[in-house]
Design a protein around this motif. Structure first.
Motif, PDB file in Angstrom:
ATOM      1  N   LEU A  64       0.848  -1.189   0.000  1.00  0.00           N
ATOM      2  CA  LEU A  64       0.000   0.000   0.000  1.00  0.00           C
ATOM      3  C   LEU A  64       0.883   1.239   0.000  1.00  0.00           C
ATOM      4  N   PRO A  65       0.652   2.177  -0.903  1.00  0.00           N
ATOM      5  CA  PRO A  65       1.497   3.374  -0.958  1.00  0.00           C
ATOM      6  C   PRO A  65       1.301   4.248   0.277  1.00  0.00           C
ATOM      7  N   GLN A  66       2.408   4.819   0.770  1.00  0.00           N
ATOM      8  CA  GLN A  66       2.317   5.760   1.884  1.00  0.00           C
ATOM      9  C   GLN A  66       2.064   7.178   1.387  1.00  0.00           C
ATOM     10  N   THR A  67       2.232   7.368   0.083  1.00  0.00           N
ATOM     11  CA  THR A  67       1.873   8.626  -0.567  1.00  0.00           C
ATOM     12  C   THR A  67       1.012   8.281  -1.764  1.00  0.00           C
ATOM     13  N   PRO A  68       0.173   9.207  -2.227  1.00  0.00           N
ATOM     14  CA  PRO A  68      -0.708   8.885  -3.349  1.00  0.00           C
ATOM     15  C   PRO A  68       0.078   8.422  -4.572  1.00  0.00           C
ATOM     16  N   ALA A  69      -0.402   7.355  -5.208  1.00  0.00           N
ATOM     17  CA  ALA A  69       0.260   6.842  -6.395  1.00  0.00           C
ATOM     18  C   ALA A  69       0.122   7.837  -7.545  1.00  0.00           C
ATOM     19  N   THR A  70       1.190   7.991  -8.312  1.00  0.00           N
ATOM     20  CA  THR A  70       1.164   8.836  -9.498  1.00  0.00           C
ATOM     21  C   THR A  70       1.587   7.997 -10.679  1.00  0.00           C
ATOM     22  N   THR A  71       1.522   8.593 -11.874  1.00  0.00           N
ATOM     23  CA  THR A  71       1.978   7.843 -13.047  1.00  0.00           C
ATOM     24  C   THR A  71       3.459   7.524 -12.949  1.00  0.00           C
ATOM     25  N   GLN A  72       4.204   8.307 -12.153  1.00  0.00           N
ATOM     26  CA  GLN A  72       5.628   8.022 -12.002  1.00  0.00           C
ATOM     27  C   GLN A  72       5.875   6.802 -11.124  1.00  0.00           C
ATOM     28  N   THR A  73       4.972   6.542 -10.180  1.00  0.00           N
ATOM     29  CA  THR A  73       5.207   5.467  -9.223  1.00  0.00           C
ATOM     30  C   THR A  73       4.365   4.221  -9.486  1.00  0.00           C
ATOM     31  N   VAL A  74       3.513   4.250 -10.493  1.00  0.00           N
ATOM     32  CA  VAL A  74       2.618   3.124 -10.734  1.00  0.00           C
ATOM     33  C   VAL A  74       3.408   1.882 -11.140  1.00  0.00           C
ATOM     34  N   THR A  75       2.967   0.730 -10.650  1.00  0.00           N
ATOM     35  CA  THR A  75       3.571  -0.550 -11.007  1.00  0.00           C
ATOM     36  C   THR A  75       2.495  -1.481 -11.546  1.00  0.00           C
ATOM     37  N   LYS A  99      -3.666   2.922 -21.242  1.00  0.00           N
ATOM     38  CA  LYS A  99      -2.521   2.539 -22.072  1.00  0.00           C
ATOM     39  C   LYS A  99      -1.242   3.274 -21.656  1.00  0.00           C
ATOM     40  N   THR A 100      -1.369   4.578 -21.405  1.00  0.00           N
ATOM     41  CA  THR A 100      -0.198   5.339 -20.970  1.00  0.00           C
ATOM     42  C   THR A 100       0.256   4.876 -19.590  1.00  0.00           C
ATOM     43  N   MET A 101      -0.689   4.629 -18.693  1.00  0.00           N
ATOM     44  CA  MET A 101      -0.352   4.140 -17.360  1.00  0.00           C
ATOM     45  C   MET A 101       0.365   2.796 -17.453  1.00  0.00           C
ATOM     46  N   LEU A 102      -0.111   1.909 -18.317  1.00  0.00           N
ATOM     47  CA  LEU A 102       0.527   0.605 -18.488  1.00  0.00           C
ATOM     48  C   LEU A 102       1.955   0.758 -19.010  1.00  0.00           C
ATOM     49  N   SER A 103       2.158   1.732 -19.880  1.00  0.00           N
ATOM     50  CA  SER A 103       3.512   1.976 -20.398  1.00  0.00           C
ATOM     51  C   SER A 103       4.444   2.390 -19.270  1.00  0.00           C
ATOM     52  N   ARG A 104       3.957   3.292 -18.412  1.00  0.00           N
ATOM     53  CA  ARG A 104       4.765   3.724 -17.270  1.00  0.00           C
ATOM     54  C   ARG A 104       5.012   2.541 -16.326  1.00  0.00           C
ATOM     55  N   ALA A 105       3.998   1.722 -16.088  1.00  0.00           N
ATOM     56  CA  ALA A 105       4.157   0.565 -15.200  1.00  0.00           C
ATOM     57  C   ALA A 105       5.173  -0.416 -15.769  1.00  0.00           C
ATOM     58  N   LEU A 106       5.168  -0.601 -17.103  1.00  0.00           N
ATOM     59  CA  LEU A 106       6.148  -1.489 -17.734  1.00  0.00           C
ATOM     60  C   LEU A 106       7.557  -0.942 -17.527  1.00  0.00           C
ATOM     61  N   ALA A 107       7.731   0.370 -17.690  1.00  0.00           N
ATOM     62  CA  ALA A 107       9.052   0.969 -17.462  1.00  0.00           C
ATOM     63  C   ALA A 107       9.513   0.727 -16.029  1.00  0.00           C
ATOM     64  N   ASN A 108       8.607   0.890 -15.066  1.00  0.00           N
ATOM     65  CA  ASN A 108       8.968   0.663 -13.666  1.00  0.00           C
ATOM     66  C   ASN A 108       9.254  -0.806 -13.399  1.00  0.00           C
ATOM     67  N   GLU A 109       8.530  -1.704 -14.072  1.00  0.00           N
ATOM     68  CA  GLU A 109       8.774  -3.145 -13.907  1.00  0.00           C
ATOM     69  C   GLU A 109      10.160  -3.512 -14.432  1.00  0.00           C
TER      70      GLU A 109
END
Length: 490
Positions: free
Chosen positions: A215-226, A274-284
């Motif tokens: 659970l995030p301790q700060t609100p999730a953003t597109t930068q932190t999404v997994t 789709k954009t969120m998934l792209s960011r999540a893939l980068a973080n993965e």
């Protein structure tokens, strides 16, 4: 309470050395570990000198002894070697120019990013040459040992890596005998190791959440999404995980002469993530995220668009860290290639032609790069642009079905709970029925569901501001009313 009311994770809390530890759905964690390793504690903050703690549960076969659950932890006092953040910190510093560049990078300025990352690559090379990337200040110079929890009798082996900056703990329990108490005991042993490194009161007053989905301790953003945060889209997420594995293990790809996907096209209706998934893939993957927007390419001056696309790929060939390049709204850059004779159409045709050429050998010239393109209108993109070899994987991202909408509600509400709830403040009622919310929100996308929650949050915040507090948690009826309001008359 309805059996569908699963918005708030069910967990048990316990105190350890003054810290509050919340163990979320330990039984589910142990069950999941039978199939795949489960990572825990990914976003915790630790007292100095501890920098990072990795905690996981997995399964293994031990021959005649049968299957076991393996508890593993690594407590590190070293900075992550030459991470993007460390390199940029070396380059930027704290002077006014560095602060200005840092702000521009945060805002997505491509020129500032290009400047700093270019200098950063040189800095990283010098850093390695001077030997400054070697870890310092070992945690200990000790032999392997064993520590134990007296309550459940769990024993953990303790070893130290060659650098002396990482302490590793490992314990095994027969699968038929393992219980949540063993997981709790291993967490305690891990925290005890942290205390030995940081001091007796070092974790006092801190809160740690042990969860399969942290659970995030700060609100999730597109930068932190997994990918763990993505609700629904099970098949899409599974395919993205496969791509991430192929990217992270080039040695396995080389051993079998396999080539991981060079390009990925995601298409589907607006608002499906789709954009969120792209960011999540980068973080993965652990990759930098470089989003190329239409204005960066298309230029009103003759030849400008062609120069821009060439420069983008010229830069891509120089990246020395894993990088995901996202061409969002791809159709607006290369739509209807080969159609039309006016100047605008000719410019698009030229950009599309250059894009084809650049994609032909990008992965061979720089295996650090993966290209993702997204579009709401796949029929507007010429087939030759997205053929295999250029875009090897094409994924449809549909509107979520009812089960997926329930999962989206669950993930989003859990994220809000983790980010905002605290002792004395409850954000959501306990009797939410996610299936009823999913049924009522027929036809909605993930973006729509996010808007449903935003409207209710705003209403509650305004009530709080007017009354000075004493506002009830968000209820099922309020969420359903927000859904109906957003859907409008039918």
């Amino acid at each position: 309470m309805s059996d569908a009311s699963f918005a708030r994770p069910r967990g048990e809390s316990f105190e350890y050395a003054g810290a509050t530890v919340e163990l979320i759905e330990a039984t589910t964690v142990l069950a999941a570990a039978r199939v795949n390793p489960v990572d825990l504690l990914r976003h915790a903050v630790w007292p100095a000198p501890v920098r990072r703690v990795d905690l996981s549960v997995s399964s293994a076969e031990r021959g005649a002894d049968g299957p076991v659950h393996v508890f593993s932890a690594a407590v590190s006092t070293a900075d992550e070697p030459l991470s993007k953040e460390r390199i940029r910190a070396l380059v930027l510093g704290n002077d006014p120019v560095g602060v200005l560049l840092a702000k521009r990078i945060e805002q997505g300025d491509p020129i500032a990013t290009r400047i700093v990352d270019g200098v950063g690559a040189a800095a990283a090379a010098a850093y390695r040459k001077l030997g400054l990337d070697k870890p310092a200040q070992p945690v200990a110079d000790r032999r392997a040992e064993t520590i134990a929890d007296a309550v459940v009798g769990l024993q953990a082996g303790v070893t130290y890596d060659e650098s002396g900056t990482v302490v590793r703990l490992t314990a095994e329990v027969a699968r038929d005998e393992v219980t949540p108490a063993h997981l709790q005991a291993f967490v305690g042993l891990t925290l005890q190791t942290v205390i030995e490194l940081a001091g007796p009161d070092s974790i006092k007053g801190r809160r740690y959440v042990i969860s399969r989905e942290q659970l995030p301790q700060t609100p999730a953003t597109t930068q932190t999404v997994t990918l763990d945060m993505v609700g629904g889209l099970t098949e899409v997420v599974a395919e993205l995980r496969q791509i991430a594995v192929s990217f992270r293990h080039p040695e396995a790809m080389a051993r079998w002469g396999a080539r991981r996907p060079q390009g990925l096209l995601m298409y589907g209706p607006p608002g499906t993530g789709k954009t969120m998934l792209s960011r999540a893939l980068a973080n993965e993957i652990g990759a930098d995220f470089r989003e190329i927007r239409t204005p960066e390419i298309l230029d009103k001056w003759l030849g400008g668009s062609e120069r821009n696309i060439k420069q983008i790929f010229r830069d891509a060939r120089r990246y020395r860290v894993p990088t995901l390049m996202l061409f969002d709204e791809f159709d607006s850059i290369v739509s209807y290639a080969g159609v039309g004779g006016d100047a605008a159409s000719q410019a698009l045709n030229a950009v599309a032609g250059i894009f084809k050429q650049e994609m032909n050998d990008l992965i061979e010239e720089n295996p650090n790069v993966i290209v993702v393109a997204t579009t709401n209108f796949p029929h507007r993109v010429d087939d030759s642009l997205i053929r295999s070899g250029r875009f090897d994987v094409k994924i449809s991202v549909p509107k979520p079905d009812e089960a997926s909408r329930a999962e989206i509600f669950r993930k989003m509400i859990q994220g809000l709970i983790g980010a905002h709830e605290q002792p004395g403040f409850t954000m959501f009622a306990d009797d939410l029925n996610l299936q009823a919310l999913a049924h009522a929100s027929h036809g909605m996308t993930g973006a729509d569901i996010k808007e449903v929650l935003r409207r209710v949050q705003l209403t509650k915040a305004m009530q709080d501001a007017r009354t000075g507090g004493n506002v009830s948690p968000i209820s099922q009826d309020e969420l359903l009313a927000s859904v109906r309001e957003l859907l409008g008359p039918r």
